[in-house]
Design an enzyme around this catalytic site. Structure first.
Site, PDB file in Angstrom:
ATOM      1  N   GLU A   4     105.532   9.206  49.985  1.00 26.67           N
ATOM      2  CA  GLU A   4     106.032  10.682  48.794  1.00 26.67           C
ATOM      3  C   GLU A   4     106.141  10.072  47.056  1.00 26.67           C
ATOM      4  O   GLU A   4     106.443  10.535  46.108  1.00 26.67           O
ATOM      5  CB  GLU A   4     107.977  10.605  49.360  1.00 26.67           C
ATOM      6  CG  GLU A   4     107.879  10.797  51.142  1.00 26.67           C
ATOM      7  CD  GLU A   4     107.415  12.378  50.885  1.00 26.67           C
ATOM      8  OE1 GLU A   4     108.323  13.076  49.974  1.00 26.67           O
ATOM      9  OE2 GLU A   4     107.396  13.639  51.714  1.00 26.67           O
ATOM     10  N   GLU A  10     109.667  13.526  40.402  1.00 30.12           N
ATOM     11  CA  GLU A  10     108.824  14.719  41.022  1.00 30.12           C
ATOM     12  C   GLU A  10     107.725  14.627  38.761  1.00 30.12           C
ATOM     13  O   GLU A  10     108.030  14.852  38.067  1.00 30.12           O
ATOM     14  CB  GLU A  10     108.961  16.056  40.566  1.00 30.12           C
ATOM     15  CG  GLU A  10     109.680  16.352  42.357  1.00 30.12           C
ATOM     16  CD  GLU A  10     109.427  17.727  42.521  1.00 30.12           C
ATOM     17  OE1 GLU A  10     108.757  18.898  42.484  1.00 30.12           O
ATOM     18  OE2 GLU A  10     110.394  18.448  42.968  1.00 30.12           O
ATOM     19  N   ASN A  58     121.440  18.064  49.020  1.00 27.84           N
ATOM     20  CA  ASN A  58     121.181  17.032  49.209  1.00 27.84           C
ATOM     21  C   ASN A  58     121.830  15.800  48.361  1.00 27.84           C
ATOM     22  O   ASN A  58     122.104  14.938  49.199  1.00 27.84           O
ATOM     23  CB  ASN A  58     119.762  17.161  49.551  1.00 27.84           C
ATOM     24  CG  ASN A  58     118.675  17.944  50.290  1.00 27.84           C
ATOM     25  OD1 ASN A  58     119.522  17.812  51.354  1.00 27.84           O
ATOM     26  ND2 ASN A  58     117.705  18.224  50.666  1.00 27.84           N
TER      27      ASN A  58
END
Length: 329
Positions: free
Chosen positions: A183, A192, A230
């Site tokens: 990840e 990201e 989240n």
């Protein structure tokens, strides 16, 4: 009774009563000489005191006394030797006790070492920074990547945060790290890549009605946490407040937080899965990104995760056999 004359013991009984021993002969005492000292000229000329004569008047008794003294001396020596022997025995007993205590301590230390090697939740299942670094290196080689060596801060935060993920075994820790390495591109990406270069696009792509004004909720942390709901759930689960919702950037900028949200996600979404608890690595992939990598067109990525897991598992849990099932098979 004896007396000494010319270096010889002479008994008074050797002369008849009424006579004295003079010049080696028994003679009638001279009436004019009078004194007893004249009757024993050799004694009169002897400088010794009469008490000395009396002191040795009975050689048998003296010998007996001497023997008694010698016996007492021998007994004293014997007692001293016995005392010395007792002291030596006590010292020996003390040394033996010390040796026993040392041996016991060594056994305990050895046992402690054995416990540590098998691992427990209290010592992170025997996982150390050396093992952590080795696992990252082997995982990198397994997929022909070029991951950099982890920093000490990364390792320490990983070890410290393990309890936040309810990690229950060295095998589960290997599952977790293998997925995190994929990840985060080998722990290089706490945010990201695309969103750092195209923030406006990502802001629109991850926009929802729960967003705080001026904040964006693209992938951050080693698990690439996304969406405001989240961030809110992670913040409440870890800290009991909305700090991560209010300031989501800290998930990427703070090392402990980057690991904490990753462990939180694992605990909330992966840890309790039956397949994960049975050691099926594919089940962990399915819980993280199953739609794309298990059921979709990106199964090649899931297979690379598994290749890394096969390299990490022997480092963290020697003797464990990897299980691939739970995702694409």
């Amino acid at each position: 009774m004896l007396f000494c004359n010319q270096n010889e013991w002479v008994a008074f009984s050797d002369c008849e009563p009424g006579t004295v021993c003079r010049d080696g002969r028994c003679q009638v005492p001279d009436q004019d000489s009078g004194s007893a000292s004249n009757a024993l000229p050799s004694q009169a000329n002897d400088s010794s005191d009469l008490s000395s004569v009396a002191a040795v008047s009975d050689p048998a008794a003296a010998a007996s006394d001497t023997a008694a003294i010698a016996s007492d001396t021998a007994a004293a020596v014997s007692d001293t030797a016995a005392a010395a022997s007792d002291t030596a025995a006590e010292a020996s007993d003390t040394a033996a006790a010390s040796d026993t205590e040392a041996a016991s301590s060594a056994d305990e230390s050895s046992q402690s070492g054995n416990d540590s090697s098998s691992g427990s939740s209290g010592d992170n299942f025997g996982i150390t920074c050396d093992k952590f670094n080795d696992a990252v290196s082997k995982a990198s080689k397994a997929i022909s990547a070029n991951y950099p060596a982890p920093s000490s801060a990364q390792c320490n935060s990983f070890l410290k945060g393990m309890s936040k993920g309810d990690i229950s075994s060295a095998r589960e820790a290997a599952m977790f790290l293998s997925n995190i390495l994929w990840e985060s591109d080998g722990l290089r990406a706490k945010e990201e890549y695309d969103c750092k270069d195209l923030p406006d696009w990502c802001a629109q792509n991850y926009k929802s009605t729960d967003d705080k004004s001026g904040q964006t909720y693209w992938g951050r942390g080693y698990i690439q946490l996304t969406w405001s709901y989240n961030y809110k759930a992670a913040s409440e689960g870890l800290y009991g407040d909305d700090r991560l919702l209010d300031k989501p950037d800290q998930v990427a900028t703070d090392e402990d937080t980057a690991w904490a949200v990753s462990f939180w996600f694992w605990k909330a979404n992966v840890h309790s899965d039956p397949g994960v608890q049975q050691g099926n690595f594919g089940s962990s992939i399915n819980k993280i990104n199953g739609a794309l990598e298990c059921k979709g067109a990106a199964q090649d990525k899931a297979k690379k995760r598994y290749e890394m897991y096969k390299a990490v598992l022997p480092v963290f849990a020697p003797g464990e056999q990897p299980k691939e099932s739970g995702c694409y098979n």
